[in-house]
Design a protein around this motif. Structure first.
Motif, PDB file in Angstrom:
ATOM      1  N   HIS A 186      -0.593  -6.806   0.810  1.00 32.02           N
ATOM      2  CA  HIS A 186      -0.320  -5.404   1.141  1.00 32.02           C
ATOM      3  C   HIS A 186      -0.786  -5.085   2.559  1.00 32.02           C
ATOM      4  O   HIS A 186      -1.556  -5.835   3.168  1.00 32.02           O
ATOM      5  N   HIS A 224      -2.639  -1.810   4.674  1.00 28.02           N
ATOM      6  CA  HIS A 224      -3.324  -0.529   4.475  1.00 28.02           C
ATOM      7  C   HIS A 224      -2.589   0.520   5.313  1.00 28.02           C
ATOM      8  O   HIS A 224      -2.562   0.409   6.535  1.00 28.02           O
ATOM      9  N   GLU A 260     -11.069  -4.643   6.728  1.00 23.61           N
ATOM     10  CA  GLU A 260     -11.581  -5.068   5.431  1.00 23.61           C
ATOM     11  C   GLU A 260     -12.260  -6.422   5.622  1.00 23.61           C
ATOM     12  O   GLU A 260     -11.908  -7.157   6.538  1.00 23.61           O
ATOM     13  N   TYR A 268     -13.380 -10.081   3.405  1.00 21.29           N
ATOM     14  CA  TYR A 268     -13.351 -10.915   2.203  1.00 21.29           C
ATOM     15  C   TYR A 268     -14.452 -11.966   2.341  1.00 21.29           C
ATOM     16  O   TYR A 268     -14.588 -12.578   3.401  1.00 21.29           O
ATOM     17  N   HIS A 327      -2.239  -8.424   4.464  1.00 17.28           N
ATOM     18  CA  HIS A 327      -3.028  -9.570   4.033  1.00 17.28           C
ATOM     19  C   HIS A 327      -2.685 -10.010   2.618  1.00 17.28           C
ATOM     20  O   HIS A 327      -2.418  -9.186   1.751  1.00 17.28           O
ATOM     21  N   HIS A 354      -2.987   1.114  -0.423  1.00 18.46           N
ATOM     22  CA  HIS A 354      -2.362  -0.202  -0.588  1.00 18.46           C
ATOM     23  C   HIS A 354      -0.851  -0.037  -0.528  1.00 18.46           C
ATOM     24  O   HIS A 354      -0.261   0.513  -1.452  1.00 18.46           O
TER      25      HIS A 354
HETATM   26 ZN    ZN Z   1      -6.638  -4.808   1.424  1.00 22.22          ZN
END
Ligand code: ZN
Ligand code: PAN
Length: 186
Positions: free
Chosen positions: A90, A92, A98, A100, A136, A158
């Motif tokens: 998706h 943003h 973000e 991870y 991503h 999203h």
């Molecule tokens: Zn995300």
């Protein structure tokens, strides 16, 4: 949504869990329509038991402006016509960043800004940074489930339609001794 009070979240990296738990989401093959290159193979997998491809377990922090929610995604090992199992992916809509953190297994972080493609190898301990404006998708390229922690702005939103429209720049295929990135049209 009113702001919530401070609280502790127990993060178990070994078990790949957060507690207390918020919502858990299960994405089955049928939820990934239009994302694998081989539509017939996708349809056959849906008909043949519609397997769970990945699960997302969240903490109770709300997805609201200025909050900072977290979730743990676990992608099963599998391929559909040679394409590695993956998240939907998706963008943003508000173009917010973000992070991870890879926990278990062997994965990758595929990012696409509509023009440039980036791939990050994700092994336990790797923090992948997703800059604002990059769509991503996570991919399991290993032989066991791949898990990672995500921390993201609660107001980011999203947008899954963006990926259906623009693709992700590359596709990830399993090969004899690993995996390969291929152009999206292939
Ligand atoms: Zn995300
Ligand atoms: C992650 C993802 C999660 C599942 O928490 O939402 O890994 O992937 P899809 O949302 O693409 O199905 C995240 O990037 N949040 O912003």
């Amino acid at each position: 949504t009113p702001p919530i009070s401070p609280f502790a979240i127990r993060f178990d990296a070994e078990a790949a869990t957060l507690s207390p738990e918020g919502p858990t989401l299960e994405r089955r093959m049928s939820d990934l329509e239009g994302l694998f290159a081989d539509h017939d193979a996708w349809q056959a997998a849906v008909a043949d038991g519609d397997p769970v491809v990945y699960r997302v377990q969240s903490s109770p922090v709300p997805e609201a402006d200025r909050e900072l929610p977290q979730s743990i995604t676990t992608i099963e090992r599998g391929t559909t016509a040679g394409e590695c199992w993956m998240t939907k992916g998706h963008q943003h809509p508000n173009h917010q960043g973000e992070i991870y953190l890879a926990l278990h297994g062997t994965g990758g972080l595929l990012m696409f800004d509509g023009d440039r493609v980036e791939w990050l190898d994700m092994t336990p301990g790797t923090i992948g940074y997703i800059p604002p404006g990059w769509a991503h998708r996570s991919v399991n390229v290993g032989d066991e489930p791949y898990s990672f922690l995500a921390v993201y702005p609660g107001g980011a939103g999203h947008d899954y339609g963006w990926v259906l429209e623009h693709g992700m720049g590359n596709r990830i295929h399993r090969t004899g001794d690993g995996f390969a990135l291929r152009p999206y049209s292939a």
